[in-house]
Design an enzyme around this catalytic site. Structure first.
Site, PDB file in Angstrom:
ATOM      1  CB  ILE A   1       1.897  -7.614  -4.138  1.00 30.08           C
ATOM      2  CG1 ILE A   1       1.156  -6.284  -3.932  1.00 30.08           C
ATOM      3  CG2 ILE A   1       2.534  -7.655  -5.528  1.00 30.08           C
ATOM      4  CD1 ILE A   1       2.014  -5.060  -3.960  1.00 30.08           C
TER       5      ILE A   1
ATOM      6  CG  ASN B   1       6.098 -14.177   8.937  1.00 33.51           C
ATOM      7  OD1 ASN B   1       5.159 -13.712   8.297  1.00 33.51           O
ATOM      8  ND2 ASN B   1       6.957 -13.422   9.582  1.00 33.51           N
TER       9      ASN B   1
ATOM     10  CB  ILE C   1      12.590 -13.571   5.052  1.00 27.91           C
ATOM     11  CG1 ILE C   1      11.841 -12.385   5.649  1.00 27.91           C
ATOM     12  CG2 ILE C   1      11.894 -14.140   3.846  1.00 27.91           C
ATOM     13  CD1 ILE C   1      12.022 -11.141   4.812  1.00 27.91           C
TER      14      ILE C   1
ATOM     15  CB  THR D   1       8.480   1.413  -3.145  1.00 33.59           C
ATOM     16  OG1 THR D   1       7.580   2.506  -3.012  1.00 33.59           O
ATOM     17  CG2 THR D   1       9.700   1.737  -2.298  1.00 33.59           C
TER      18      THR D   1
ATOM     19  CE1 TYR E   1       7.913  -0.011   1.731  1.00 33.12           C
ATOM     20  CE2 TYR E   1       7.230   1.923   0.472  1.00 33.12           C
ATOM     21  CZ  TYR E   1       7.371   0.549   0.579  1.00 33.12           C
ATOM     22  OH  TYR E   1       7.009  -0.258  -0.457  1.00 33.12           O
TER      23      TYR E   1
ATOM     24  CG  PHE F   1       4.716   4.468  -9.487  1.00 34.15           C
ATOM     25  CD1 PHE F   1       5.813   3.742  -9.935  1.00 34.15           C
ATOM     26  CD2 PHE F   1       4.872   5.832  -9.351  1.00 34.15           C
ATOM     27  CE1 PHE F   1       7.032   4.355 -10.232  1.00 34.15           C
ATOM     28  CE2 PHE F   1       6.075   6.467  -9.658  1.00 34.15           C
ATOM     29  CZ  PHE F   1       7.147   5.733 -10.088  1.00 34.15           C
ATOM     30  CG  ASN F   2       0.237   4.993  -4.924  1.00 38.41           C
ATOM     31  OD1 ASN F   2       1.345   5.413  -5.281  1.00 38.41           O
ATOM     32  ND2 ASN F   2      -0.302   5.330  -3.779  1.00 38.41           N
TER      33      ASN F   2
ATOM     34  CG  PHE G   1      -4.639  11.980   5.311  1.00 37.72           C
ATOM     35  CD1 PHE G   1      -5.520  12.291   6.337  1.00 37.72           C
ATOM     36  CD2 PHE G   1      -4.312  10.645   5.104  1.00 37.72           C
ATOM     37  CE1 PHE G   1      -6.075  11.294   7.146  1.00 37.72           C
ATOM     38  CE2 PHE G   1      -4.849   9.645   5.911  1.00 37.72           C
ATOM     39  CZ  PHE G   1      -5.733   9.975   6.932  1.00 37.72           C
TER      40      PHE G   1
ATOM     41  CG  ASP H   1       1.386  11.224   2.482  1.00 42.29           C
ATOM     42  OD1 ASP H   1       1.842  10.069   2.425  1.00 42.29           O
ATOM     43  OD2 ASP H   1       0.249  11.488   2.895  1.00 42.29           O
TER      44      ASP H   1
HETATM   45  N1  UFG Z   1      -4.751   9.295   1.643  1.00 44.43           N
HETATM   46  C1  UFG Z   1      -5.787  10.077   2.107  1.00 44.43           C
HETATM   47  N2  UFG Z   1      -6.664   9.538   3.001  1.00 44.43           N
HETATM   48  C2  UFG Z   1      -6.542   8.258   3.455  1.00 44.43           C
HETATM   49  C3  UFG Z   1      -5.475   7.460   2.959  1.00 44.43           C
HETATM   50  C4  UFG Z   1      -4.595   8.018   2.051  1.00 44.43           C
HETATM   51  O1  UFG Z   1      -5.929  11.240   1.733  1.00 44.43           O
HETATM   52  O2  UFG Z   1      -7.361   7.851   4.281  1.00 44.43           O
HETATM   53  C5  UFG Z   1      -3.802   9.883   0.685  1.00 44.43           C
HETATM   54  C6  UFG Z   1      -2.371   9.882   1.216  1.00 44.43           C
HETATM   55  O3  UFG Z   1      -2.142  10.970   2.083  1.00 44.43           O
HETATM   56  C7  UFG Z   1      -1.597   9.940  -0.092  1.00 44.43           C
HETATM   57  C8  UFG Z   1      -2.472   9.156  -1.077  1.00 44.43           C
HETATM   58  O4  UFG Z   1      -3.771   9.101  -0.475  1.00 44.43           O
HETATM   59  O5  UFG Z   1      -1.507  11.244  -0.529  1.00 44.43           O
HETATM   60  C9  UFG Z   1      -2.001   7.733  -1.297  1.00 44.43           C
HETATM   61  O6  UFG Z   1      -1.785   7.133  -0.014  1.00 44.43           O
HETATM   62  P1  UFG Z   1      -1.623   5.568   0.188  1.00 44.43           P
HETATM   63  O7  UFG Z   1      -1.497   5.342   1.652  1.00 44.43           O
HETATM   64  O8  UFG Z   1      -2.717   4.845  -0.517  1.00 44.43           O
HETATM   65  O9  UFG Z   1      -0.291   5.221  -0.577  1.00 44.43           O
HETATM   66  P2  UFG Z   1       1.157   5.897  -0.512  1.00 44.43           P
HETATM   67  O10 UFG Z   1       1.289   6.796  -1.702  1.00 44.43           O
HETATM   68  O11 UFG Z   1       1.448   6.485   0.820  1.00 44.43           O
HETATM   69  O12 UFG Z   1       2.110   4.649  -0.623  1.00 44.43           O
HETATM   70  C10 UFG Z   1       1.894   3.690  -1.611  1.00 44.43           C
HETATM   71  C11 UFG Z   1       2.561   2.401  -1.160  1.00 44.43           C
HETATM   72  C12 UFG Z   1       4.031   2.593  -1.130  1.00 44.43           C
HETATM   73  C13 UFG Z   1       4.547   3.189  -2.434  1.00 44.43           C
HETATM   74  C14 UFG Z   1       3.810   4.417  -2.800  1.00 44.43           C
HETATM   75  C15 UFG Z   1       4.291   4.850  -4.149  1.00 44.43           C
HETATM   76  O13 UFG Z   1       2.106   2.014   0.128  1.00 44.43           O
HETATM   77  O14 UFG Z   1       4.601   1.319  -0.972  1.00 44.43           O
HETATM   78  O15 UFG Z   1       2.429   4.124  -2.823  1.00 44.43           O
HETATM   79  O16 UFG Z   1       3.565   5.871  -4.692  1.00 44.43           O
HETATM   80  F1  UFG Z   1       5.824   3.534  -2.276  1.00 44.43           F
END
Ligand code: UFG
Length: 327
Positions: A12, A32, A52, A121, A145, A173-174, A212, A287
């Site tokens: 980002i 770094n 940092i 986040t 986190y 968000f994502n 998942f 999650d």
């Molecule tokens: N997922 C799968 N299969 C995978 C990877 C992810 O089903 O192989 C699902 C996860 O279980 C989740 C969704 O896709 O339900 C999104 O997962 P991500 O890992 O892409 O993202 P997260 O929602 O866990 O987290 C991201 C950022 C965070 C932020 C969050 C806010 O990494 O920094 O979005 O919504 F806080």
């Protein structure tokens, strides 16, 4: 304005640097290179290697730069951000995210730099009670986190009050997608995020994609998220920095599209474009079922609205990953 982008060699941070330079601003990067790459630093940005968590690394940049023109704003991206990793290694998250920010704020205060843009986040909301998250909603993180980012938000607010600092806290968000030049994108060895993993499967780098969990309390049982293109997000940083400089005030805003897509819906959108295999797997730790942004405050205060769709995000991540594969 002259901006120090801390973590500017990362995903980002590099996109924010590109948007700042496109808008005619001066960019200095401190990184770094633990997860970022030197190649992701824009050629018009000045690069310093540094950590940092070491105050002298930050003060060195701030003081060296002040010899020509002081830094107006620090944008802070240098953080750990993988939810399941944070569940397994909470101490690493507290050290990097909380202690790293504390050191950076101390250096800023010492050197008289009074404006900070901070990457927070949606994970601070935890498992929200309302269908869309508003900035004033309760914050109850359900993973380390989110806890570390909330601690950082609070630290910034207290330091701002004590030391006359302006802050712009952005709750992402994502985030996914890649810059339109395809020179930068999310390039990591260990990918964990949904869209890049689907794209790697579509490109034949993985055999199968796993969803998942299909027993969440959502319309199709899979988790709902709000996806935002990294370029839209980066643009909001430029607007946020300008806002705090101009108004001499602070703000906290969500950055999301305001629309939720379930994991199964994202898989379907990708399947309409590419052919790949997937199957359901058990839930992943940490999650929440549903995270969708209210983006009204960002629209009102910053005049910001996302311009790129889920399809744009999917296509740009795919195009970037295809280039990586060819290299
Ligand atoms: N997922 C799968 N299969 C995978 C990877 C992810 O089903 O192989 C699902 C996860 O279980 C989740 C969704 O896709 O339900 C999104 O997962 P991500 O890992 O892409 O993202 P997260 O929602 O866990 O987290 C991201 C950022 C965070 C932020 C969050 C806010 O990494 O920094 O979005 O919504 F806080």
């Amino acid at each position: 304005m002259k901006v120090l982008v801390v973590g500017g060699a990362g995903y980002i941070g590099s996109h924010a640097s590109y948007e700042l330079i496109r808008a005619g601003h001066e960019v200095v990067v401190l990184d770094n290179l633990s997860t970022g790459s030197r190649a992701a630093v824009h050629q018009d940005a000045r690069f310093y290697w540094g950590d940092i968590r070491r105050k002298s690394d930050i003060t060195k940049v701030l003081l060296t730069e002040a010899e020509t023109k002081p830094i107006d704003v620090v944008m802070h991206f240098a953080a750990k951000l993988v939810v399941p990793e944070s569940v397994e290694q909470p101490l690493a998250y507290y050290e990097n995210n909380v202690e790293g920010l504390r050191t950076m704020l101390e250096a800023m205060v010492d050197c008289g730099v009074r404006n900070v843009v901070f990457s927070s986040t949606a994970a601070v909301y935890g498992e929200p009670e309302e269908p869309v998250c508003r900035e004033d909603d309760p914050t109850k993180p359900i993973n380390p986190y989110g806890e570390t980012k909330l601690a950082c938000e609070q630290m910034i607010k207290w330091v701002a009050a004590a030391h006359d600092l302006n802050y712009c806290i952005l709750r992402y968000f994502n985030v996914a997608g890649a810059d339109s030049t395809l020179e930068i994108g999310l390039n990591k060895d260990q990918l964990t995020h949904l869209i890049p993993l689907i794209m790697q499967t579509a490109l034949g780098q993985r055999e199968k994609f796993y969803i998942f969990g299909n027993d969440y309390p959502t319309h199709d049982g899979t988790c709902i998220r709000d996806y935002i293109h990294v370029t839209d997000l980066a643009r909001a940083h430029v607007l946020g920095a300008q806002y705090i400089l101009k108004s001499n005030d602070s703000l906290l805003v969500n950055l999301g599209s305001g629309k939720g897509f379930s994991v199964a819906e994202v898989v379907n959108a990708a399947q309409a474009l590419f052919d790949f295999e997937y199957e359901y797997a058990p839930r992943r730790a940490g999650d929440p079922a549903k995270l969708i942004a209210s983006n009204q405050r960002a629209a009102n205060l910053l005049g910001w609205k996302p311009s790129l769709s889920l399809d744009d995000i999917i296509k740009s991540d795919y195009a970037y990953r295809r280039i990586l594969l060819e290299q």
